[in-house]
Design a protein around this motif. Structure first.
Motif, PDB file in Angstrom:
ATOM      1  N   UNK A  12       0.864  -1.180   0.000  1.00 32.48           N
ATOM      2  CA  UNK A  12       0.000   0.000   0.000  1.00 32.48           C
ATOM      3  C   UNK A  12       0.903   1.235   0.000  1.00 32.48           C
ATOM      4  N   UNK A  16      -0.411   6.209  -3.117  1.00 37.71           N
ATOM      5  CA  UNK A  16      -1.737   5.741  -2.735  1.00 37.71           C
ATOM      6  C   UNK A  16      -2.513   6.956  -2.244  1.00 37.71           C
ATOM      7  N   UNK A  17      -3.779   7.071  -2.620  1.00 40.66           N
ATOM      8  CA  UNK A  17      -4.484   8.316  -2.316  1.00 40.66           C
ATOM      9  C   UNK A  17      -4.658   8.627  -0.842  1.00 40.66           C
ATOM     10  N   UNK A  18      -4.631   7.617   0.031  1.00 42.62           N
ATOM     11  CA  UNK A  18      -4.913   7.969   1.418  1.00 42.62           C
ATOM     12  C   UNK A  18      -3.803   7.564   2.369  1.00 42.62           C
ATOM     13  N   UNK A 372      -9.140  -3.713   6.482  1.00 40.49           N
ATOM     14  CA  UNK A 372      -8.287  -2.885   5.639  1.00 40.49           C
ATOM     15  C   UNK A 372      -8.815  -1.454   5.568  1.00 40.49           C
ATOM     16  N   UNK A 376      -6.907   3.229   6.787  1.00 37.65           N
ATOM     17  CA  UNK A 376      -6.905   4.621   6.367  1.00 37.65           C
ATOM     18  C   UNK A 376      -7.480   5.527   7.446  1.00 37.65           C
TER      19      UNK A 376
ATOM     20  N   UNK B 234     -11.975   4.348  -3.260  1.00 39.47           N
ATOM     21  CA  UNK B 234     -10.718   4.892  -3.753  1.00 39.47           C
ATOM     22  C   UNK B 234      -9.722   5.137  -2.632  1.00 39.47           C
ATOM     23  N   UNK B 236      -9.204   3.113  -0.095  1.00 36.44           N
ATOM     24  CA  UNK B 236      -8.623   1.883   0.409  1.00 36.44           C
ATOM     25  C   UNK B 236      -8.048   1.065  -0.742  1.00 36.44           C
ATOM     26  N   UNK B 237      -8.883   0.858  -1.749  1.00 36.92           N
ATOM     27  CA  UNK B 237      -8.480  -0.024  -2.843  1.00 36.92           C
ATOM     28  C   UNK B 237      -8.089   0.767  -4.086  1.00 36.92           C
ATOM     29  N   UNK B 238      -7.848   2.050  -3.929  1.00 31.29           N
ATOM     30  CA  UNK B 238      -7.467   2.936  -5.027  1.00 31.29           C
ATOM     31  C   UNK B 238      -8.593   3.048  -6.040  1.00 31.29           C
TER      32      UNK B 238
END
Lengths: 391, 359
Positions: A12, A16-18, A372, A376, B234, B236-238
């Motif tokens: 990850x 990665x966006x977050x 998962x 975030x 988006x 978590x899993x993009x």
């Protein structure tokens, strides 16, 4: 081998966006459940500590802007206080108040961006647009006061770079009168939203003792109920002259850390309002010719002052041999500067204790056993900035 | 049957099919515009403004851009499945529109033309079957991409679609019990006229509010939209199952998603909101003086009532997306199996008891 065939390894980040920048996590997943999590750092390492060894003390101030680029005022302040303590400089009172105002404005702007990303990570995208609207106003205030929006370099050794204009004071007061209502707006969006509460309550719990053992500071520490705020414990700038509360959490979960940071914004407004009320007139730079630059009109008028200005800018000032550690309460926690001077005009060694770096280490502990999607929200709740983690 | 009749029938079927395709394609394009504008204004933004008047050409620009993008197939991907997956998503989404009754029959040159392509006696079953097919596209995409993020997105999606399809199907059963038909046209016709108390229209949403709410939630979950957008979460899993897709293949997934949303909205309008029946009953228009000859035009069942209801229902999707955070995977499953399924079953039971006593 530790992994069985049931578990999968997922990378990850760093893109990665977050992950709030360039954090990279190696996850071992059992279905959706996190078995283990290993953060990998260093993707934003710029060697600031080493760079500092080759710069004059005044030149290091812009470097500190780049640690936690969301709250530059606080970083400048922590560094300046460390050097001032090493040199025994007394700062004029007006400068103390201006420093406090900038530090608290930075805190609000940092918390606003934290709230934006934290809520967006959990899926409430609209909060992001609302908080960024207010953050923009703060950045405009910074521009008015310092000339820069983000990397302000406003706090200098010996005071602040320039005095606040009446326009800044009027606009800042106006913003402070409107802002608390905006915080209430954010609260209506998520604070009692059942999905948000369901996603954050009981997630990433860090107990009172654990929080101390991990060396957490800032909102992450106070979320677990530990009453420790450097603004109260070791007051600096004008914090000993203003009243404010330190909000504390109970369970130490993601929701508590969220509540605390939102409350901190309200307290910051309180502090800024008191600063404007109590701020005296007077100089904003310490009257020490070896440290503070001479006034510009005199620099342009006589040659001695010009030469003085030139030497101060090009060679900097020397600091007597010694060492100092100063910690300040920045939005993320305790930002500490440990500076060793050998008597030259640049530090022999500058070590930065960055709160994001220390707070990040408990992430694997937080997310273990959760799903998962909770990763975030946990990353969001410890409020890291990778610029500060890697420096 | 004469050759002329056969020709007319052929033309009718081809033209009707083409018309529905155009309607669906235009909608999938402009629903994105609708979504972006509505969400933008909820979020203090303007949304697309530069391409055309108030960004009206933005969907075309987006489509054109995707069309000319490079089509990348990952080297480790299962090529055949990878190529097939977007089509598996798109085709069922589009062909289910064949049975949607957009408007009542009208007469052109002596021929009766219905505003629907087919009136199957099992059209609801047909729609449900096709909407389940769409999940295969997502699973195949997730599997064939050979990426863990895509795989997890695909797995989430499959479990989500299966869980919520049950609740959705059960919520529809109570409607079927009342209308006694699986044909969407018959269900629409059964909702004509005034209903409860003579004021409210005779729509199923007023007799079956619980079923409607279950359907609303399930339809959002079924189409993987916020707050149930876990397969493509988006943060978590993009991007979830379509993370490896690019260009037109990505656009297919996108179109399928919007076509599915359109389809569940159509179904909601037909099953709960009275389909083509007018929102304001004819009797109200008759009370307005001076309308005279227009009453038949605006007071009767017509296609625009359907369209108005469709976009009103679709607005709910956007509203939720702009307001709500995302559920976690286990919370989603809990909601589906532990709350919605029992409530839907209880609703069927209550409907059955009430119907028995009323008859």
């Amino acid at each position: 081998m530790a992994t069985t065939s049931k578990e999968i390894t997922v990378n990850m980040g760093p893109q990665h966006p977050s992950t709030h920048g360039v954090l990279r996590l190696i996850l071992e997943l059992d279905g959706e459940t996190v078995v283990s999590c290993a953060p990998h750092l260093g993707y934003l390492h710029r060697g600031s500590e080493k760079l500092a060894e080759n710069r004059t003390y005044q030149q290091i101030v812009p470097l500190t802007d780049r640690f936690d680029y969301l709250s530059c005022g606080n970083n400048n302040l922590a560094y300046a206080i460390a050097v001032e303590k090493l040199m025994g400089i007394e700062v004029p009172e007006r400068a103390d108040y201006l420093r406090t105002i900038v530090a608290e404005l930075s805190r609000i702007s940092s918390h606003l961006l934290w709230l934006a990303t934290h809520a967006a990570d959990i899926g409430a995208v609209t909060v992001l647009l609302y908080t960024l609207r207010e953050r923009e106003e703060i950045l405009e205030l910074f521009e008015l006061l310092t000339g820069a929006r983000l990397t302000v370099s406003y706090v200098n050794i010996g005071g602040v770079r320039r005095d606040a204009t009446p326009e800044f004071i009027a606009r800042c007061k106006d913003f402070m009168s409107r802002f608390p209502a905006k915080i209430d707006d954010y609260d209506t969006l998520i604070m009692e939203n059942r999905i948000f509460v369901g996603r954050t309550k009981g997630i990433g719990i860090i107990s009172y003792d654990e929080a101390i053992d991990w060396g957490l500071t800032g909102g992450s520490l106070r979320g677990s109920g530990v009453d420790y705020d450097l603004r109260k414990a070791a007051p600096y700038a004008a914090y000993d002259r203003v009243e404010f509360d330190v909000p504390l959490g109970k369970t130490g979960d993601v929701y508590d850390r969220y509540i605390i940071r939102v409350e901190e914004m309200r307290q910051s407004v309180r502090i800024i309002n008191q600063c404007f009320r109590d701020m005296p007139d007077g100089p904003v730079k310490a009257d020490i010719p070896t440290v503070s630059l001479p006034p510009k009109d005199r620099v342009m008028a006589d040659i001695e002052t010009l030469a003085h200005h030139f030497v101060l800018v090009s060679k900097g000032f020397t600091v007597a041999p010694g060492e100092v550690y100063v910690g300040c309460e920045v939005p993320k926690g305790e930002l500490g500067f440990y500076i060793v001077s050998d008597g030259s005009s640049s530090p022999l060694r500058m070590k930065v204790r960055s709160p994001s770096f220390v707070n990040l280490q408990c992430l694997p502990r937080m997310v273990k056993g959760h799903m998962i999607a909770d990763i975030v929200s946990c990353i969001g709740s410890i409020d890291i900035v990778l610029g500060e983690v890697d420096r | 049957m004469g050759i002329i009749d056969l020709l007319v029938l052929t033309i009718y079927i081809v033209a009707g099919g083409a018309l529905i395709m155009v309607f669906t394609l235009l909608n999938t394009a402009y629903l994105t515009y609708y979504e972006r504008k509505v969400m933008a204004h909820m979020q203090q933004r303007l949304g697309p403004m530069h391409t055309g008047y108030h960004g009206l050409l933005q969907p075309l620009a987006d489509g054109l851009k995707l069309f000319f993008k490079e089509d990348i197939i990952p080297s480790q991907a299962d090529k055949a499945v990878f190529i097939l997956a977007p089509l598996m998503g798109l085709i069922p989404a589009f062909i289910s529109f064949a049975v949607v009754p957009f408007g009542p029959k009208f007469t052109v040159m002596g021929h009766e033309v219905p505003l629907y392509l087919a009136d199957l006696n099992i059209s609801l079953l047909y729609v449900l079957a096709l909407s389940s097919m769409g999940a295969y596209g997502i699973i195949m995409a997730g599997w064939s991409s050979n990426s863990k993020y895509a795989l997890m997105g695909g797995l989430r999606s499959s479990s989500q679609v299966i869980s919520y399809e049950i609740a959705m199907g059960l919520s529809l059963i109570s409607v079927l019990m009342m209308s006694g038909s699986l044909s969407l046209v018959e269900i629409t016709k059964a909702q004509a006229g005034a209903g409860l108390l003579g004021i409210l229209p005779n729509w199923n949403v007023f007799c079956q509010p619980v079923a409607f709410i279950i359907y609303l939630i399930a339809s959002i979950a079924e189409t993987n939209r916020a707050p149930f957008d876990l397969p493509e979460a988006e943060n978590e899993l993009v991007a979830g199952f379509h993370v490896e897709y690019s260009g037109m293949r990505f656009a297919y997934f996108f179109m399928a998603e919007y076509a599915n949303m359109l389809m569940v909205s159509c179904l909601a309008v037909v099953l709960f909101l009275g389909g083509w029946n007018p929102i304001i009953p004819r009797s109200v228009f008759e009370m307005v003086p001076g309308l005279g000859g227009y009453i038949g035009f605006i007071g009767d069942p017509a296609v625009w009532w359907f369209i108005i209801k469709l976009y009103a229902y679709f607005f709910l999707f956007l509203w939720f997306r702009a307001t709500l955070p995302r559920l976690r995977y286990d919370q989603l499953m809990k909601l589906g199996w532990k709350i919605m399924l029992p409530v839907a079953l209880a609703n069927i039971l209550v409907t059955g008891i009430v119907m028995t006593f009323l008859n």
